[in-house]
Design an enzyme around this catalytic site. Structure first.
Site, PDB file in Angstrom:
ATOM      1  N   GLY A  99       0.452  -1.446  -0.009  1.00 19.45           N
ATOM      2  CA  GLY A  99       0.089   0.199   0.038  1.00 19.45           C
ATOM      3  C   GLY A  99       0.658   1.010   0.288  1.00 19.45           C
ATOM      4  NE  ARG A 127      -4.562  -1.636   2.826  1.00 18.82           N
ATOM      5  CZ  ARG A 127      -2.923  -1.488   2.787  1.00 18.82           C
ATOM      6  NH1 ARG A 127      -2.376  -2.242   2.379  1.00 18.82           N
ATOM      7  NH2 ARG A 127      -2.747  -0.837   4.006  1.00 18.82           N
ATOM      8  CB  SER A 172      -3.443   8.157   5.998  1.00 24.26           C
ATOM      9  OG  SER A 172      -2.546   7.534   5.338  1.00 24.26           O
ATOM     10  CD  GLN A 174      -0.185   4.010   3.093  1.00 21.41           C
ATOM     11  OE1 GLN A 174      -1.325   3.869   2.630  1.00 21.41           O
ATOM     12  NE2 GLN A 174       0.157   2.206   3.601  1.00 21.41           N
ATOM     13  CG  ASP A 325       2.360  -0.734  10.599  1.00 19.97           C
ATOM     14  OD1 ASP A 325       0.032  -0.333  10.389  1.00 19.97           O
ATOM     15  OD2 ASP A 325       2.767  -0.185   9.725  1.00 19.97           O
TER      16      ASP A 325
HETATM   17  C1  S3P Z   1       2.355   3.400   6.818  1.00 18.64           C
HETATM   18  C2  S3P Z   1       2.082   4.076   6.831  1.00 18.64           C
HETATM   19  C3  S3P Z   1       0.597   3.953   7.351  1.00 18.64           C
HETATM   20  C4  S3P Z   1       1.116   2.345   8.062  1.00 18.64           C
HETATM   21  C5  S3P Z   1       1.516   1.914   6.529  1.00 18.64           C
HETATM   22  C6  S3P Z   1       2.904   2.489   6.701  1.00 18.64           C
HETATM   23  C7  S3P Z   1       4.314   4.748   5.807  1.00 18.64           C
HETATM   24  O1  S3P Z   1      -0.514   3.835   6.077  1.00 18.64           O
HETATM   25  O2  S3P Z   1      -0.672   1.391   8.153  1.00 18.64           O
HETATM   26  O3  S3P Z   1       2.211  -0.024   7.112  1.00 18.64           O
HETATM   27  O4  S3P Z   1       5.241   4.401   5.364  1.00 18.64           O
HETATM   28  O5  S3P Z   1       3.823   6.129   5.328  1.00 18.64           O
HETATM   29  P1  S3P Z   1      -1.599   4.808   6.524  1.00 18.64           P
HETATM   30  O6  S3P Z   1      -0.756   6.455   6.221  1.00 18.64           O
HETATM   31  O7  S3P Z   1      -2.272   4.249   5.529  1.00 18.64           O
HETATM   32  O8  S3P Z   1      -1.479   4.722   8.335  1.00 18.64           O
END
Ligand code: S3P
Length: 442
Positions: A99, A127, A172, A174, A325
């Site tokens: 993801g 997702r 988030s 991400q 996580d």
């Molecule tokens: C991550 C952000 C988290 C986390 C993922 C890694 C990242 O997700 O769960 O394993 O590296 O930015 P979300 O941003 O969707 O919370």
């Protein structure tokens, strides 16, 4: 096609002991590859996580025109093409289970005048991507095809990217990172305002590569991040610290297997990633931070952990982003505590590699632990142990697989998982590392 599933069983043995270093941080590894690909010239990365998620991201970046070479184990060189310089890929970009790789690459591609198709495995295809596409479309990218805001999807990057002010609707990293990476191509200031702070590796690494980026407090606990677009990113060496989200598994195992004592070397202690350590210490776990230092721009420490008794606690929703996580393995620790542990505000767990809220509850219940979901909260009734004996369905989710194995190391009867192959997405060598500490996994 993936290989056959690999069932795995964990059983109780003597105490765990010794010292180990878990692999490099997944979030930082993926960001180092992407920023290396957007810099002009050669970026050297040391300690890269060579897990499937990172390797799939590297392949996608190569298809976009960056040159990536594995100089030796965990040492990679990335020859970048500059901000906005990606080439149109000939084939679909396949992010497998990742993801983070997919969403951050969507952001980076959104600022380039190219069209690319993004895809992944069955877990990633389930997702939500709409939440990432919204800010990218405001910047000027167009979604050409996507079934219901999910993969596979085709994105046409912006020809004239516009800077935006973006307030992510969920906490988030991400989402935040995708908007910032797209904003790199836009003239002027791209602003992201987050209500709850999430991991700040993108911001730190952008600064490290020479971007002009400012972070200020906003609305109480939140942050306002302002990025000046169209920088020339300058390659900088990156040293990847050990991943706290991987360290979580031997850490909890040592807390719950009687008589254990471990040292985990060089674990990243960025305060936006340490919610699990904070929570375990509130539960009474004996964890010490030794030799606290700074490595490659991140706080790290060696963690000494000893087994001991735990009590149930109330984990506030505000802590969730700093341990998002780690809930499956915290829930395992909670089973070995005395009393109830209430983990609040876990809505986002429903859209991880699996529905992790349901999968975590099922993993516990199938092994004789009382667990219930109440709205967005998970409540575990700790009885100082677990019966075990269950077969856990992992739903293509590496963290459910490893949490179940940790449970099996301390429960009365062995715990089996249907498929351990996804562990390699984030923690290649998990089985061997745990065995080196005395765990029985077969
Ligand atoms: C991550 C952000 C988290 C986390 C993922 C890694 C990242 O997700 O769960 O394993 O590296 O930015 P979300 O941003 O969707 O919370």
């Amino acid at each position: 096609m993936r290989a056959e599933p690999v069932p795995l069983t964990a059983r109780r043995n003597g105490p765990l002991s010794g010292a180990a270093r878990v692999p490099g941080d997944k979030s930082i590894s993926i960001r180092a590859l992407i920023l290396g690909a957007l810099a002009v010239g050669e970026t050297r990365i040391a300690g890269l996580l060579e897990g499937d998620d990172v390797v799939n991201t590297a392949r996608a970046l190569a298809a976009l025109g960056a040159r990536l070479t594995r100089a030796r184990e965990r040492q990679w060189l990335v020859h970048g093409v500059g901000v906005g310089g990606f080439a149109e890929p000939a084939n679909t970009l396949d992010f497998g289970n990742s993801g983070t790789g997919c969403r951050l690459a969507l952001g980076a591609v959104a600022g380039c005048p190219i069209t690319a198709t993004f895809d992944g495995d069955a877990s990633l295809r389930s997702r939500p991507m709409r939440r990432v596409l919204d800010p990218l479309e405001r910047i000027g990218a167009r979604t050409l095809a996507s079934a219901d805001g999910r993969l596979p999807l085709t994105l046409a990057g912006a020809r004239d990217p516009m800077p935006i002010v973006f307030e992510p609707p969920v906490a988030s990293a991400q989402l935040k990172s995708a908007a910032l990476l797209a904003g790199l191509s836009a003239p002027g200031a791209t602003v992201v305002i987050e209500a709850e702070p999430t991991r700040d590796h993108t911001e730190k690494m952008l600064r490290h590569f020479g971007a002009d980026i400012r972070v200020e407090p906003a609305n109480g606990r939140g942050r306002r991040i302002t990025l000046t677009g169209q920088p020339e990113l300058v390659p900088r060496p990156v040293a990847v610290p050990a991943d706290p989200s991987s360290a979580a598994f031997p850490l909890v195992a040592a807390v719950i297997v009687p008589g254990s004592e471990l040292i985990l070397h060089g674990v990243m202690m960025n305060p936006l990633r340490t919610g699990l350590v904070t929570t375990l210490m509130e539960m009474g776990a004996r964890i010490e931070r030794l030799d606290e230092r700074n490595e490659g721009g991140e706080a790290v420490a060696d963690l000494r952990v000893r087994a001991g008794s735990l009590c149930g606690v109330d984990v506030p929703a505000a802590r969730a982003p700093s341990m998002i996580d780690e809930y499956p393995v915290l829930a395992v620790a909670a089973a070995f505590a005395e009393g109830a542990t209430v983990m609040r505000g876990l809505k986002e767990l429903r859209v991880k590699e699996s529905d992790r809220l349901a999968a975590t509850a099922a993993l516990l219940r199938g092994n004789g632990v009382a667990a219930e979901i109440d709205g967005d909260d998970l409540i575990v009734q700790g009885k100082g142990g677990a019966a075990g004996g269950g077969l856990v369905t992992t739903h293509m989710d590496h963290r459910i697989a490893m949490a179940a194995m940790v449970l099996g190391l301390a429960s009365d009867k062995p715990v089996k998982i249907d498929d351990g192959s996804f562990i390699a997405t984030s923690f290649p060598g998990f089985v061997e590392l745990m065995r080196s500490l005395g765990a029985v996994l077969s």
